[in-house]
Each structure stands twice: as C-alpha cells, then as structure tokens.
Design a protein around this motif. Structure first.
Motif, PDB file in Angstrom:
ATOM      1  N   LYS A  87       0.556  -1.227   0.120  1.00 56.30           N
ATOM      2  CA  LYS A  87       0.009   0.086   0.096  1.00 56.30           C
ATOM      3  C   LYS A  87       0.832   1.172  -0.225  1.00 56.30           C
ATOM      4  CE  LYS A  87      -2.294   0.732   3.713  1.00 56.30           C
ATOM      5  NZ  LYS A  87      -3.511   0.687   4.807  1.00 56.30           N
ATOM      6  N   GLU A 140       0.518   9.497   2.890  1.00 60.43           N
ATOM      7  CA  GLU A 140      -1.086   9.609   3.384  1.00 60.43           C
ATOM      8  C   GLU A 140      -1.786  10.682   2.822  1.00 60.43           C
ATOM      9  OE1 GLU A 140      -1.079   8.928   7.760  1.00 60.43           O
ATOM     10  OE2 GLU A 140      -0.569   6.624   7.330  1.00 60.43           O
ATOM     11  N   PHE A 145      -1.545   7.939  -2.975  1.00 63.59           N
ATOM     12  CA  PHE A 145      -2.005   7.166  -1.940  1.00 63.59           C
ATOM     13  C   PHE A 145      -3.524   6.894  -1.916  1.00 63.59           C
ATOM     14  CE2 PHE A 145      -3.129   6.444   2.364  1.00 63.59           C
ATOM     15  CZ  PHE A 145      -2.495   5.022   2.889  1.00 63.59           C
ATOM     16  N   LYS A 146      -4.204   7.919  -2.042  1.00 61.94           N
ATOM     17  CA  LYS A 146      -5.702   7.935  -1.808  1.00 61.94           C
ATOM     18  C   LYS A 146      -6.237   7.093  -2.911  1.00 61.94           C
ATOM     19  CE  LYS A 146      -5.572  12.408   0.663  1.00 61.94           C
ATOM     20  NZ  LYS A 146      -6.009  11.893   2.087  1.00 61.94           N
ATOM     21  N   SER A 148      -4.523   4.876  -4.962  1.00 63.51           N
ATOM     22  CA  SER A 148      -3.690   3.895  -5.265  1.00 63.51           C
ATOM     23  C   SER A 148      -4.567   2.353  -5.569  1.00 63.51           C
ATOM     24  CB  SER A 148      -2.509   3.513  -4.122  1.00 63.51           C
ATOM     25  OG  SER A 148      -2.219   2.357  -4.777  1.00 63.51           O
ATOM     26  N   LYS A 151      -4.477   0.006  -2.362  1.00 60.27           N
ATOM     27  CA  LYS A 151      -5.097   0.102  -1.142  1.00 60.27           C
ATOM     28  C   LYS A 151      -5.655  -1.110  -0.667  1.00 60.27           C
ATOM     29  CE  LYS A 151      -6.044   3.692   0.723  1.00 60.27           C
ATOM     30  NZ  LYS A 151      -6.542   5.033   0.536  1.00 60.27           N
ATOM     31  N   ILE A 192     -11.986   4.069  -5.347  1.00 61.29           N
ATOM     32  CA  ILE A 192     -10.813   3.417  -4.920  1.00 61.29           C
ATOM     33  C   ILE A 192     -11.080   1.642  -5.592  1.00 61.29           C
ATOM     34  CG2 ILE A 192      -9.912   1.926  -3.009  1.00 61.29           C
ATOM     35  CD1 ILE A 192     -10.303   4.370  -1.204  1.00 61.29           C
ATOM     36  N   TYR A 196      -8.954  -0.128  -8.153  1.00 56.42           N
ATOM     37  CA  TYR A 196      -8.565  -1.843  -7.966  1.00 56.42           C
ATOM     38  C   TYR A 196      -9.150  -2.653  -9.108  1.00 56.42           C
ATOM     39  CZ  TYR A 196      -7.988  -5.783  -5.028  1.00 56.42           C
ATOM     40  OH  TYR A 196      -7.696  -7.050  -4.427  1.00 56.42           O
TER      41      TYR A 196
END
Length: 554
Positions: A87, A140, A145-146, A148, A151, A192, A196
């Motif tokens: 992550k 973060e 990151f938010k 990705s 996650k 997200i 993904y």
C-alpha cells in the motif's frame, strides 16, 4: 525485535538466507528491488520462495532482496505487513511496484494494534536505508495514496470485487445484459474500488500470474480461475466524467505498473473505439444535452449524436446521453453511481438514468460501509437527514463518535480552527456551494475570498466541481445565503435569487433544492477526520448547531 537483513540478489543469496535465523520455516516478508522497480511478497519459508523466484525471468533484473521478520510474527502478521508495504510503497514513488493487487485486503487478527509500531519502525528503516523516499505522513496526504490500486480493501469491498468478477465472467461474450451497477453514498470507496478493479483486470489481461504467489490455496485457485475466464477482456477503458478528477487519475495511472494514462477517457472520447469493458467512475455526473457549460460541448454532443442516431437525430435534450454513448461503445460496463451526488441539470438524473439502464442491467451491487469519514456508517445517513428531512427535532439528535464536527459562529473562527488543523495534518480546505458566481469575489462576514481557480492560497475556496471525488483531512464548509432555514416549513430551503449557478435551476424548484442539498451533503463528506461549518443564515446556523454540535451531557 525486528530482524531486517538485505542481501545482493546473486548466486550467494540462497546460502545467505539459509544463514539468517528466520531463513527456513518461518513467516517473513521480503522486498526485491533495483534502482527502478520493487516487488513485495510474503512466505512461510524464505529459502523455498527465493528458489522459486530465481526460476522466474521477471525477477532477473533485481539487485537486492530485503528480508523482514520477528520472533513474534505469524501468518496473519506477515499478510498484514505485506499489505501495508504494498500500500505505501505503491504510493511512495521512488520505485515502481510490479505487484499485482489480487488479495490486497485488510486483515484482522488477535493483537493487531500491537504491531502498528513495528510496521512504522520497519518503514523508518526502509526510509533510512534509501529503499523508500517519503514519510508515512507525506504518503497518506498524497493523491497517489488515496487512489492507489494497492489500497487494502475492507471485507465489503473485497466481496464486491469477487461479485463483479464473477458477474463479468457470466456476461462475457453472452447476453445483452451488460451493466453491473455499484451504488454507494459518498465515502463508501467507489473510486478506490473502480481503480482496484481496472488494475486487477489489466494484470489478468497481461497474464501476470499473481496467483502463483498467493499462499492461500483457495484464493490462489480463485485468481487462477479468473485469469482463465476473464483473459479475453482485452480492451479496457476507465471513464472519468469530471475533468479535475480525470487529470488526477491520468497522473496516477502513469505511475502504476501495467496501467497507462491512455486508459483514462472523457465520455466523448470512447465513441471512436469499441471496448470489451468500460469502467465508469462517478456515473451520476454523466451529461445529457441540457444546460451544457460551453458552445463547444453542444457541438461535440451533436457531432457524436448525428453519427450514432443518423435520421433520428433531433439536436435536443431527447438525443442520446453520455451514458448511451458508453453502452454503445462497449460490450460490458461497470458503473459506479450515487444519485445523491447529481448536482446540476446537465447531469442525467435518476429517472432517465434508470430508463437508459433498464434493459441492460445484469446486477446491482451496493456499498454501505463508510470508508472516508471517521464518523463511520451513521455519519452520512445522519447528515443527509439533517439536510433533507423536514420537522427534525432534538429527539433525533445523534452523537457522532470519533469525528470532529462543529458549527461555528463566524468565519474568523472557522478560519482559525481550520488553519490549526492544517498546520497539524495538512490538506484542510474551505469549501462552498453555488451562492457566488465563478467570477465574483466571495464575501462572507466582511471577509473576502476567491475560488481556487484564481489562486491557491489561504483565501481560496473550493467549489463542488473542484473537490467532488477528492478527500481532505478537514473540511471547512460555508453554507452561503442561497440556503436558509424556514421556520414555517421547519426545513432547509433555497433562495432562488441567490443561486448563481444557473445549471442547478433549469429543472424547477424541487430539483434545484435536491441539487443544492446534494452539493452540501457531498461537501460535508469530504473531511476524513472532521468537518467545521459556518452558515450565513443565522436561523440555519442555529438549526445545524442543534444537531451537529455536541450536546451537554454527551
């Protein structure tokens, strides 16, 4: 005490690992890396797994292997640490992570919280030795990151992915029922999940045999089966209707192994191709030919519809919508949708959306768990009730746990509180609704501000069009003078004359109220840790305080 060792990935590596205290028959996490890329994995036997990787051509370019373990580690811990490193390294940016994302899911196990400090210490070691380049805090707060694809998913999201993949395998090369709709309120992790899904399907298309490195036999067999069933889905596109979010997604896809910014499309861009699958984020923001924002958009709409509709073209809002284009330009569609985030007359709207989808829907999937706001699942529903329902009274008050929520008495107080949080956490912004036009100064409590389009500084304010789809640590929400509390109706109402966005007015008073309250509902779910509110209308401020400020005795 963590044991972390790094060896050159050469002919001596097996003997070196055999000499390490956790090299045989012990749960460990490992990182392969060179100057440009990295791979994270876990195993119960480092020697056996390394011998396996030596036979894999894709590992030939690596120069080093870092091994991590602890005498207290067990299978659950290393699965969690592997997910943690995937992550964060996926969003660190120093090395491109070549992992697939199958099986990256949140793990619960006994005494999990006790390992958080160990994981942070491991990251600090990797930072000190140059394996990674950014602190956990900086990562973060990053866009990568938010959004990705690495996650970790909660159980609801993971189950949704399995359901979507099973449904895609059913409808692949099959019937006219081609749509899988994933619905969920703001903050339930739709974007997200969409990212993904695109990453996972792209890895399957590219024949990345991720199943070979999943220790759970049942999960490995499932991923292998998927690879066989879904391998024919070759041409995958990710449609993002909103320009700001689309720009962000292109930057993110450019950094992810296997993905490309060329996979990101505006709705009008898909009409020149034919796709096996189109994944559509924020499908509630797809347009119809009504109240469009520029003459160029009308020209584009009409050019596409002339081509698609031939003699049936009318040049009116009854012509095909962007959703129609997507369905006609692909075999299958996965639509991520929230009717409460439709905010303009340009948006298709629920009734027409459902009519278009009716003959194509194969499966509805719904998300409920609140993934953004720390206030949890009850926060979104409570805020929705406070905004939309009439005749709310103090008996309906609900305390929101673990979330910093407060209505303040002045803009100065709002600014001060938000500035303090920004110094501590960063990513704390002022947000406002459509009480001010794009070009006029924003004046509240004799204090002057401007939209972020003009300049990003301490006096800037973000509109719904700049912030929808994005996360903040804290949000400062300004209810403008277009929103007021009506004592007689005992409800929040809209003053038409103060609404400066004409595209929220076109469909009548009732729809205008829904659009504008949808805007404020969305703004009030941007903050991860908290939301501070100021309302220009004094009666509205008093009403919101009654339900959102902590009551005496709590």
């Amino acid at each position: 005490m963590n044991s972390i060792v790094t060896y050159r990935y050469d002919k001596k590596v097996i003997n070196n690992i055999k000499g390490w205290q956790y090299g045989n028959n012990w749960p460990i996490v490992y990182i392969y890396y060179n100057d440009k890329k990295a791979y994270v994995g876990e195993t119960l036997d480092a020697v056996r797994r390394t011998e396996q990787h030596i036979k894999e051509p894709e590992f030939d370019d690596f120069k080093y292997i870092c091994l991590i373990s602890n005498k207290t580690f067990n299978k659950s811990v290393v699965l969690d640490l592997e997910s943690f490193l995937i992550k964060y390294m996926g969003a660190d940016g120093k090395r491109k992570l070549i992992n697939g994302n199958a099986g990256v899911v949140d793990h619960n196990y006994f005494y999990k919280e006790a390992y958080e400090d160990d994981f942070k210490a491991i990251w600090q070691y990797l930072l000190d030795t140059g394996v990674v380049q950014n602190s956990l805090f900086d990562i973060e707060n990053s866009e990568l990151f938010k959004y990705s694809p690495y996650k970790t998913l909660n159980k609801e999201q993971f189950d949704a992915v399995h359901q979507i993949l099973n449904d895609l395998s059913d409808i692949n090369n099959a019937t006219s029922q081609s749509i899988i709709q994933v619905s969920g309120g703001a903050g339930t992790g739709k974007t997200i999940l969409a990212v993904y899904l695109v990453k996972l399907l792209t890895d399957i298309k590219n024949k990345k045999d991720a199943w070979k490195y999943i220790d759970d036999p049942e999960e490995a067999e499932y991923v292998k089966w998927l690879s066989q069933k879904l391998g024919s889905i070759n041409n995958i596109g990710f449609v993002v209707p909103m320009k700001q979010l689309r720009t962000t997604m292109k930057k993110i896809f450019k950094t992810i192994d296997g993905l490309s910014e060329k996979m990101i499309y505006a709705p009008e861009e898909v009409t020149d191709k034919y796709f096996d699958l189109l994944v559509v984020d924020e499908a509630h923001r797809l347009y119809k030919r009504n109240c469009l924002t520029s003459a160029d958009l009308y020209i584009t709409f009409d050019e596409i519809n002339r081509k698609m509709m031939a003699e049936h073209f009318t040049g009116t809002e009854n012509d095909l919508t962007e959703l129609d284009w997507i369905i006609r330009s692909s075999r299958m569609q996965v639509l991520f949708y929230d009717e409460k985030q439709a905010i303009r007359s340009t948006d298709i709207g629920r009734t027409r959306y459902e009519k278009i989808c009716k003959n194509h829907i194969y499966k509805y999937i719904e998300l409920f768990s609140q993934m953004r706001c720390k206030g949890g699942n009850g926060y979104y529903e409570y805020i929705r009730d406070v905004l939309f329902k009439p005749n709310m009274n103090i008996t309906k008050y609900k305390k929101i746990e673990d979330y910093d929520l407060k209505v303040v008495d002045s803009m100065q107080q709002l600014e001060t509180m938000l500035s303090e949080k920004n110094s501590e956490y960063d990513l704390c912004k002022l947000l406002a609704g459509p009480a001010w036009s794009k070009n006029e100064p924003i004046i509240v409590d004799s204090r002057q501000y401007h939209w972020v389009d003009k300049k990003d500084d301490d006096s800037c304010i973000y509109s719904i069009h700049k912030i929808q789809g994005f996360d903040l640590n804290y949000a400062g929400v300004i209810f403008g003078n277009e929103v007021f509390y009506d004592d007689k109706k005992q409800s929040i109402e809209i003053e038409n004359s103060h609404v400066k966005d004409v595209r929220t007015k076109r469909d009548g008073e009732l729809e205008m109220r829904n659009y504008i309250l949808n805007i404020y509902l969305t703004l009030m779910t941007r903050g991860i840790k908290g939301t501070y509110i100021y309302a220009v209308d004094e009666k509205l401020r008093k009403y919101l305080k009654l339900f959102l400020n902590q009551q005496n005795g709590d």
